[in-house]
Design a protein around this motif. Structure first.
Motif, PDB file in Angstrom:
ATOM      1  N   HIS A  82       0.836  -1.207   0.000  1.00  0.00           N
ATOM      2  CA  HIS A  82       0.000   0.000   0.000  1.00  0.00           C
ATOM      3  C   HIS A  82       0.870   1.257   0.000  1.00  0.00           C
ATOM      4  CE1 HIS A  82      -3.092   2.900   0.947  1.00  0.00           C
ATOM      5  NE2 HIS A  82      -2.407   3.265   2.024  1.00  0.00           N
ATOM      6  N   LEU A  83       1.883   1.279   0.861  1.00  0.00           N
ATOM      7  CA  LEU A  83       2.779   2.441   0.913  1.00  0.00           C
ATOM      8  C   LEU A  83       3.533   2.615  -0.405  1.00  0.00           C
ATOM      9  CD1 LEU A  83       4.249   2.058   4.522  1.00  0.00           C
ATOM     10  CD2 LEU A  83       2.609   3.784   3.736  1.00  0.00           C
ATOM     11  N   ILE A  84       4.003   1.506  -0.948  1.00  0.00           N
ATOM     12  CA  ILE A  84       4.779   1.577  -2.189  1.00  0.00           C
ATOM     13  C   ILE A  84       3.895   2.030  -3.356  1.00  0.00           C
ATOM     14  CG2 ILE A  84       6.050   0.172  -3.884  1.00  0.00           C
ATOM     15  CD1 ILE A  84       7.024  -1.488  -1.364  1.00  0.00           C
ATOM     16  N   SER A  85       2.664   1.523  -3.394  1.00  0.00           N
ATOM     17  CA  SER A  85       1.755   1.926  -4.472  1.00  0.00           C
ATOM     18  C   SER A  85       1.363   3.397  -4.350  1.00  0.00           C
ATOM     19  CB  SER A  85       0.499   1.048  -4.474  1.00  0.00           C
ATOM     20  OG  SER A  85      -0.283   1.299  -3.326  1.00  0.00           O
ATOM     21  N   ALA A  86       1.487   3.959  -3.139  1.00  0.00           N
ATOM     22  CA  ALA A  86       1.210   5.386  -2.945  1.00  0.00           C
ATOM     23  C   ALA A  86       2.409   6.244  -3.346  1.00  0.00           C
ATOM     24  CB  ALA A  86       0.829   5.656  -1.494  1.00  0.00           C
ATOM     25  N   GLY A  87       3.499   5.601  -3.798  1.00  0.00           N
ATOM     26  CA  GLY A  87       4.655   6.336  -4.309  1.00  0.00           C
ATOM     27  C   GLY A  87       5.838   6.421  -3.367  1.00  0.00           C
ATOM     28  N   ASP A 107       1.091  14.196   5.170  1.00  0.00           N
ATOM     29  CA  ASP A 107       1.694  15.071   4.161  1.00  0.00           C
ATOM     30  C   ASP A 107       3.222  14.976   4.136  1.00  0.00           C
ATOM     31  OD1 ASP A 107      -0.918  15.728   4.069  1.00  0.00           O
ATOM     32  OD2 ASP A 107      -0.694  17.827   4.565  1.00  0.00           O
ATOM     33  N   ASP A 108       3.836  15.025   5.312  1.00  0.00           N
ATOM     34  CA  ASP A 108       5.301  14.967   5.385  1.00  0.00           C
ATOM     35  C   ASP A 108       5.811  13.550   5.621  1.00  0.00           C
ATOM     36  OD1 ASP A 108       5.452  17.791   5.161  1.00  0.00           O
ATOM     37  OD2 ASP A 108       4.989  17.971   7.296  1.00  0.00           O
ATOM     38  N   MET A 109       5.025  12.745   6.310  1.00  0.00           N
ATOM     39  CA  MET A 109       5.430  11.371   6.615  1.00  0.00           C
ATOM     40  C   MET A 109       4.167  10.521   6.747  1.00  0.00           C
ATOM     41  SD  MET A 109       8.388   9.559   7.607  1.00  0.00           S
ATOM     42  CE  MET A 109       9.412  10.699   8.527  1.00  0.00           C
ATOM     43  N   ALA A 110       4.051   9.494   5.917  1.00  0.00           N
ATOM     44  CA  ALA A 110       2.926   8.559   6.027  1.00  0.00           C
ATOM     45  C   ALA A 110       3.244   7.533   7.119  1.00  0.00           C
ATOM     46  CB  ALA A 110       2.686   7.872   4.699  1.00  0.00           C
ATOM     47  N   LEU A 111       2.197   6.972   7.686  1.00  0.00           N
ATOM     48  CA  LEU A 111       2.380   6.062   8.819  1.00  0.00           C
ATOM     49  C   LEU A 111       1.327   4.973   8.757  1.00  0.00           C
ATOM     50  CD1 LEU A 111       4.100   5.809  11.450  1.00  0.00           C
ATOM     51  CD2 LEU A 111       2.375   7.214  12.580  1.00  0.00           C
ATOM     52  N   ILE A 112       1.763   3.747   8.976  1.00  0.00           N
ATOM     53  CA  ILE A 112       0.812   2.631   9.023  1.00  0.00           C
ATOM     54  C   ILE A 112       1.230   1.683  10.147  1.00  0.00           C
ATOM     55  CG2 ILE A 112       2.025   1.218   7.300  1.00  0.00           C
ATOM     56  CD1 ILE A 112      -0.808   0.508   6.202  1.00  0.00           C
ATOM     57  N   GLY A 113       0.246   1.173  10.871  1.00  0.00           N
ATOM     58  CA  GLY A 113       0.524   0.287  12.001  1.00  0.00           C
ATOM     59  C   GLY A 113       0.074  -1.134  11.748  1.00  0.00           C
ATOM     60  N   PHE A 114      -0.097  -1.871  12.844  1.00  0.00           N
ATOM     61  CA  PHE A 114      -0.493  -3.276  12.757  1.00  0.00           C
ATOM     62  C   PHE A 114      -1.234  -3.637  14.034  1.00  0.00           C
ATOM     63  CE2 PHE A 114      -0.458  -7.688  11.914  1.00  0.00           C
ATOM     64  CZ  PHE A 114       0.083  -7.942  10.654  1.00  0.00           C
ATOM     65  N   ARG A 125      18.717  12.528   5.866  1.00  0.00           N
ATOM     66  CA  ARG A 125      17.761  12.078   4.857  1.00  0.00           C
ATOM     67  C   ARG A 125      16.715  11.199   5.532  1.00  0.00           C
ATOM     68  NH1 ARG A 125      19.593   9.242  -0.777  1.00  0.00           N
ATOM     69  NH2 ARG A 125      17.527   8.794  -1.619  1.00  0.00           N
ATOM     70  N   LEU A 126      15.470  11.634   5.492  1.00  0.00           N
ATOM     71  CA  LEU A 126      14.396  10.917   6.173  1.00  0.00           C
ATOM     72  C   LEU A 126      13.605  10.055   5.201  1.00  0.00           C
ATOM     73  CD1 LEU A 126      12.915  13.714   8.480  1.00  0.00           C
ATOM     74  CD2 LEU A 126      14.569  11.927   9.088  1.00  0.00           C
ATOM     75  N   PRO A 127      13.026   8.960   5.695  1.00  0.00           N
ATOM     76  CA  PRO A 127      12.078   8.228   4.859  1.00  0.00           C
ATOM     77  C   PRO A 127      10.818   9.070   4.659  1.00  0.00           C
ATOM     78  CG  PRO A 127      12.046   7.380   7.100  1.00  0.00           C
ATOM     79  CD  PRO A 127      13.158   8.383   7.039  1.00  0.00           C
ATOM     80  N   THR A 128      10.012   8.705   3.703  1.00  0.00           N
ATOM     81  CA  THR A 128       8.750   9.423   3.488  1.00  0.00           C
ATOM     82  C   THR A 128       7.578   8.694   4.129  1.00  0.00           C
ATOM     83  OG1 THR A 128       8.378   8.305   1.376  1.00  0.00           O
ATOM     84  CG2 THR A 128       9.584  10.413   1.325  1.00  0.00           C
ATOM     85  N   ALA A 129       7.837   7.479   4.634  1.00  0.00           N
ATOM     86  CA  ALA A 129       6.784   6.695   5.287  1.00  0.00           C
ATOM     87  C   ALA A 129       7.416   5.780   6.327  1.00  0.00           C
ATOM     88  CB  ALA A 129       6.015   5.868   4.269  1.00  0.00           C
ATOM     89  N   ILE A 130       6.618   5.406   7.314  1.00  0.00           N
ATOM     90  CA  ILE A 130       7.050   4.456   8.342  1.00  0.00           C
ATOM     91  C   ILE A 130       5.984   3.377   8.490  1.00  0.00           C
ATOM     92  CG2 ILE A 130       7.532   4.102  10.795  1.00  0.00           C
ATOM     93  CD1 ILE A 130       8.626   6.929  10.921  1.00  0.00           C
ATOM     94  N   PHE A 131       6.435   2.136   8.473  1.00  0.00           N
ATOM     95  CA  PHE A 131       5.568   0.993   8.782  1.00  0.00           C
ATOM     96  C   PHE A 131       5.953   0.507  10.175  1.00  0.00           C
ATOM     97  CE2 PHE A 131       5.096  -3.823   8.121  1.00  0.00           C
ATOM     98  CZ  PHE A 131       3.865  -3.840   8.729  1.00  0.00           C
ATOM     99  N   ALA A 162       5.284   6.927  17.526  1.00  0.00           N
ATOM    100  CA  ALA A 162       5.988   7.580  16.418  1.00  0.00           C
ATOM    101  C   ALA A 162       5.232   8.818  15.956  1.00  0.00           C
ATOM    102  CB  ALA A 162       6.159   6.600  15.260  1.00  0.00           C
ATOM    103  N   MET A 163       3.905   8.720  15.937  1.00  0.00           N
ATOM    104  CA  MET A 163       3.069   9.850  15.546  1.00  0.00           C
ATOM    105  C   MET A 163       3.336  11.049  16.458  1.00  0.00           C
ATOM    106  SD  MET A 163      -1.111   9.790  15.180  1.00  0.00           S
ATOM    107  CE  MET A 163      -1.195   8.740  13.744  1.00  0.00           C
ATOM    108  N   ASN A 164       3.443  10.789  17.744  1.00  0.00           N
ATOM    109  CA  ASN A 164       3.733  11.863  18.709  1.00  0.00           C
ATOM    110  C   ASN A 164       5.101  12.482  18.446  1.00  0.00           C
ATOM    111  OD1 ASN A 164       1.291  11.490  20.012  1.00  0.00           O
ATOM    112  ND2 ASN A 164       2.127  10.032  21.493  1.00  0.00           N
ATOM    113  N   ALA A 165       6.103  11.640  18.184  1.00  0.00           N
ATOM    114  CA  ALA A 165       7.450  12.143  17.912  1.00  0.00           C
ATOM    115  C   ALA A 165       7.481  12.973  16.629  1.00  0.00           C
ATOM    116  CB  ALA A 165       8.434  10.974  17.821  1.00  0.00           C
TER     117      ALA A 165
END
Length: 199
Positions: A41-46, A136-143, A107-113, A123-126
């Motif tokens: 999902h993250l990869i398909s979002a670019g 917008d600046d960093m996508a985030l997905i959990g489990f 250099r930061l990632p654009t998303a975190i799993f 992580a969202m708080n940080a």
């Protein structure tokens, strides 16, 4: 000599370490496929540079979710950056501190799993404290899809575990063992589902 059922356990570990001479029944979720769905999902979002907050690597879920993270990067020919792998250990505080460390990189990632929702929330708080907007600046997905995940702002995208079904199956098999019913031994795995929200 008592019957037992394990939930969220690696059958290979049991066999390798000979933890039991009794027949073994394990009830798991398909963590690998769930984590692959999150990564795809993250990869398909670019997203081409994706961080990962790991769980305990001596657990079934920790290993499977990390395996999928690595495999998804390989499959899509994306870089594996060791500095993007955060040692969260399934703990909020560890995930928070590791995310703060990540944010010091040039250099930061654009998303975190994240391997679970609690660590994703930390992580969202940080990220917010650092002035970054999600997604917008960093996508985030959990489990896991813990109840609070849908109430957050933004609501947390995640992988849902079929906890009720897994628990019901485990108890049903255990009761069957005590009642001397014919119970299928071995391993049973339940599918997960990707829940797309706002993060």
């Amino acid at each position: 000599g008592l019957p037992f059922v394990l939930i969220d356990y690696d059958v290979a570990d049991i066999l390798e370490h000979r933890l039991s001479d009794s027949p073994i029944t394990v009830v798991n979720s398909d963590d690998y496929e769930g984590a692959m769905a999150a990564m795809n999902h993250l990869i398909s979002a670019g997203h081409k540079e994706i961080g990962f907050i790991s769980g305990h690597m001596n657990t079934y879920s920790g290993k499977q979710r990390f395996r999928a993270y690595e495999a998804a990067l390989r499959t899509h020919k994306l870089p594996f950056r060791p500095e993007y792998v955060l040692n969260g250990r399934f703990l909020k505080q560890a995930a928070y501190e590791e995310t703060k460390r990540l944010l010091k990189l040039d250099r930061l990632p654009t998303a975190i799993f994240s391997a679970n929702d609690d660590m994703a929330i930390a992580a969202m708080n940080a990220l917010r404290e650092h002035g970054l907007r999600i997604p917008d600046d960093m996508a985030l997905i959990g489990f896991d899809d813990v109840p609070v995940a849908a109430q957050l702002i933004p609501s947390l995208s995640t992988v849902r575990l079929p906890i009720y079904d897994m628990s019901k199956e485990a108890v049903s098999r255990l009761v069957g063992m005590f009642e001397n019913e014919a119970v299928t031994l071995g391993s049973v795995s339940f599918p997960t589902s990707l829940i797309i929200r706002d993060s």
